[in-house]
Design an enzyme around this catalytic site. Structure first.
Site, PDB file in Angstrom:
ATOM      1  N   LYS A 174       5.191  13.623  18.751  1.00  0.00           N
ATOM      2  CA  LYS A 174       5.682  12.653  17.769  1.00  0.00           C
ATOM      3  C   LYS A 174       4.592  11.658  17.393  1.00  0.00           C
ATOM      4  O   LYS A 174       4.419  11.310  16.225  1.00  0.00           O
ATOM      5  CB  LYS A 174       6.900  11.906  18.317  1.00  0.00           C
ATOM      6  CG  LYS A 174       8.159  12.708  18.325  1.00  0.00           C
ATOM      7  CD  LYS A 174       8.644  12.990  16.928  1.00  0.00           C
ATOM      8  CE  LYS A 174       9.425  14.270  16.845  1.00  0.00           C
ATOM      9  NZ  LYS A 174       8.662  15.491  16.985  1.00  0.00           N
ATOM     10  N   GLU A 222       2.054  13.398  15.182  1.00  0.00           N
ATOM     11  CA  GLU A 222       2.572  13.791  13.875  1.00  0.00           C
ATOM     12  C   GLU A 222       2.586  12.639  12.876  1.00  0.00           C
ATOM     13  O   GLU A 222       2.234  12.826  11.711  1.00  0.00           O
ATOM     14  CB  GLU A 222       4.003  14.331  14.018  1.00  0.00           C
ATOM     15  CG  GLU A 222       4.087  15.737  14.563  1.00  0.00           C
ATOM     16  CD  GLU A 222       5.527  16.199  14.652  1.00  0.00           C
ATOM     17  OE1 GLU A 222       5.800  17.348  14.283  1.00  0.00           O
ATOM     18  OE2 GLU A 222       6.393  15.420  15.112  1.00  0.00           O
TER      19      GLU A 222
END
Length: 615
Positions: free
Chosen positions: A492, A495
């Site tokens: 996460k 990203e």
């Protein structure tokens, strides 16, 4: 990966196509374009950048009149993202215009042949090759557009969803799919074409989802005609009533879709087990498992195939299935599984996990498993998606639409479905006692409220984010059930904030990553009381002795780790197998807030797309 939209009917096409592209921008946002037909002229505008850039350019460049239009938002494959390579693409004559999602693998050979016949090309795309191939077929064979598309597609190798319009036959749009999703919305004397149903949900609840290898001609005043691309045989299309509503695909007052979807997780988890789990009665009902219980329970091995966040959910499931159902599990990247000549037998069960249900590598892995005689079970979120149709059985997650490119509620609802499945198998096999089974169900029923409690740490997490937002690297550590959560937390952060991060099993830290730790390195450690707590505390002490900055996710009330860590984020207590549903929440929020503070586009991170329908 790309998003395609089309409209033909009695309304003005431009606002429909533009709004549709905005809703599909999660699929790709390198560039965008729209072509409109006003009854006389075919007009086009396209640009590098996002749909907002297209809107500003188009409205100053061309007239927006017309009741026929097609549009595209791109995730680049062939050719860099620029104005020329943006879709739509004209044929050499200017009569045909096309939008395309996918890859034409033999485009180079086709392009060379078309060049010999006098065709010229302005872009680097495989799509411009395809539209000129269709035009060439029309000229050589003297056929109509629909037949020309069929003949041309039988000469291509690859994956696609396409929409083609011919200005000399302005009453129809021809569409086709192979490996990329395509929905046709059917209204009153109007039709919509899109990569998913979100662009037309306020206009119609009726949709036809083309199957792989199918094409259709949509004409005003006529029914949709669907044919097989390979042999031109007619198909009786199935009209599906959509369950999607407009509220689900809007932000609902949140600054970003990702934040909205993080906060939707309590409801998404309860929606996923609602109707399946009756905790007070000790019952789990899952039709896909119930109807195939003997086959699944007697499997010699379960192979889980997935990509990205879904792969991390599969890793959590490996612990759950082996612990509760005592079935050996292997978790494979779908992209590697399909190419390494895996050993698969009819005694194997292959579970394919995908949020979109369209992931190309996962689809290919399913087909390979079925060819070898394995039983294929799908776990996905999108009703009617390719994986749901390709597998022998499956279960939907019922997470609702996930627009943010970085998955959040997909992860927790996938774990929820897989946990229910493992519990059901364990009870059937007798590998879990009735009391433990009942306790697991009761704890699962409490999880949504505990997720709400975990979300209350948001202000503290914002403080942590501000402290470490400028760190160039970050390490995530977890053990047991929370090792996959460490991987997911690192993913996460990568990203959406573009900060380099790595997830490791906590015990592996001293076998290499410990060399990276100094006073500049933030280390996120998942240290809940359940599982190998004392071992993780020892790992934290190793980090502290090397001056690493420790962000600990702990069970509420923990004091031992609090004395060692720089920041402590608490989550409620639950049984070990369900801790990933809670420990992932602060990691999602941490990534979100860091990305926002760094000024990143949270919902549309660079180079990514939501649904990966190409290799």
């Amino acid at each position: 990966m790309c998003g395609i939209v089309g409209y033909i009917g009695h309304r003005e096409a431009y606002p429909i196509v533009l709004k549709g592209l905005q809703r599909l921008e999660y699929r790709g946002y390198d560039s965008a374009g729209i072509a409109l037909f006003d009854g006389t002229d075919l007009k086009m505008s396209k640009t590098k950048g996002k749909v907002a850039d297209l809107k500003a350019r188009l409205e100053s460049e061309i007239s927006t009149d017309g009741t026929v239009g097609i549009g595209h938002t791109r995730w680049a494959t062939h050719g860099e993202p620029n104005d020329v390579n943006s879709h739509p693409h004209y044929s050499n004559s200017g009569d045909l215009v096309i939008i395309h999602n996918g890859i034409i693998e033999n485009y180079d050979a086709l392009k060379k042949e078309l060049k010999k016949r006098g065709y010229t090309f302005k872009s680097d795309t495989d799509t411009e090759v395809l539209v000129n191939l269709i035009e060439d077929v029309i000229k050589k064979e003297g056929v109509k557009l629909g037949k020309a598309v069929q003949i041309a597609l039988n000469q291509t190798v690859g994956a696609y969803a396409i929409a083609v319009f011919n200005k000399t036959k302005p009453d129809e749009i021809v569409v086709a799919r192979l490996g990329s999703p395509l929905a046709i919305g059917v209204g009153e004397d109007e039709f919509f074409v899109a990569s998913d149903a979100s662009p037309f949900i306020e206009f119609t609840n009726n949709a036809i989802y083309l199957e792989d290898g199918e094409m259709a001609v949509v004409r005003r005043h006529k029914n949709v005609r669907v044919r097989k691309i390979k042999d031109d045989s007619l198909v009786d299309p199935y009209m599906q009533e959509l369950q999607l509503n407009l509220e689900q695909i809007e932000k609902g007052g949140y600054e970003h879709f990702m934040l909205k979807e993080i906060h939707e997780q309590p409801n998404a988890i309860s929606d996923t087990y609602r109707g399946r789990m009756l905790a007070d009665k000790g019952i789990i009902r899952m039709a896909g498992v119930d109807d195939n219980m003997e086959r699944i329970a007697n499997a010699k091995r379960i192979i889980i195939v997935a990509c990205g966040t879904s792969w991390h959910a599969g890793l959590v499931a490996e612990y759950i299935f082996e612990d509760i159902a005592r079935i050996p599990v292997e978790v494979e990247y779908a992209s590697e599984f399909r190419y390494r000549n895996p050993v698969i037998t009819e005694n194997d069960v292959v579970i394919a996990i995908s949020q979109s249900g369209e992931t190309a590598d996962t689809m290919a892995a399913i087909k390979l498993a079925k060819e070898k005689g394995a039983f294929a079970f799908g776990v996905c979120n999108v009703v009617g998606s390719s994986i749901s149709r390709e597998t022998h059985a499956g279960a939907y997650t019922h997470a609702g639409p996930e627009i943010g490119v970085a998955s959040t509620k997909a992860f927790t609802t996938q774990i929820t479905v897989l946990t229910l499945m493992a519990l059901k198998l364990g009870k059937f096999k007798g590998t879990i006692s009735q009391s433990d089974f009942q306790f697991h169900l009761q704890e699962m029923e409490r999880i949504p409220e505990k997720v709400k409690e975990a979300l209350k740490s948001d202000k503290l997490i914002q403080e942590v984010a501000f402290k470490y937002k400028d760190a160039p690297n970050c390490l995530y550590l977890g053990r047991g059930y929370n090792f996959p959560v460490a991987l997911e937390g690192a993913l996460k952060l990568k990203e959406i904030s573009y900060i380099h991060a790595e997830g490791y099993p906590a015990a592996e830290m001293k076998h290499g990553p410990i060399a990276l730790i100094d006073e500049q390195m933030p280390v996120v450690v998942i240290a809940t009381k359940k599982g190998h707590y004392e071992k993780v505390v020892s790992n934290i002490q190793e980090i502290k002795s090397r001056k690493g900055k420790i962000i600990a996710v702990v069970t509420k009330g923990d004091e031992e780790v609090r004395e060692l860590a720089d920041y402590v984020i608490e989550v409620p207590e639950t049984i070990e197998s369900l801790t990933p549903l809670l420990t992932t929440i602060p990691l999602q929020l941490l990534s979100y807030h860091i990305a926002v503070m760094l000024g990143k586009n949270v919902d549309q991170p660079r180079n990514l797309a939501k649904s990966v329908t190409v290799e």
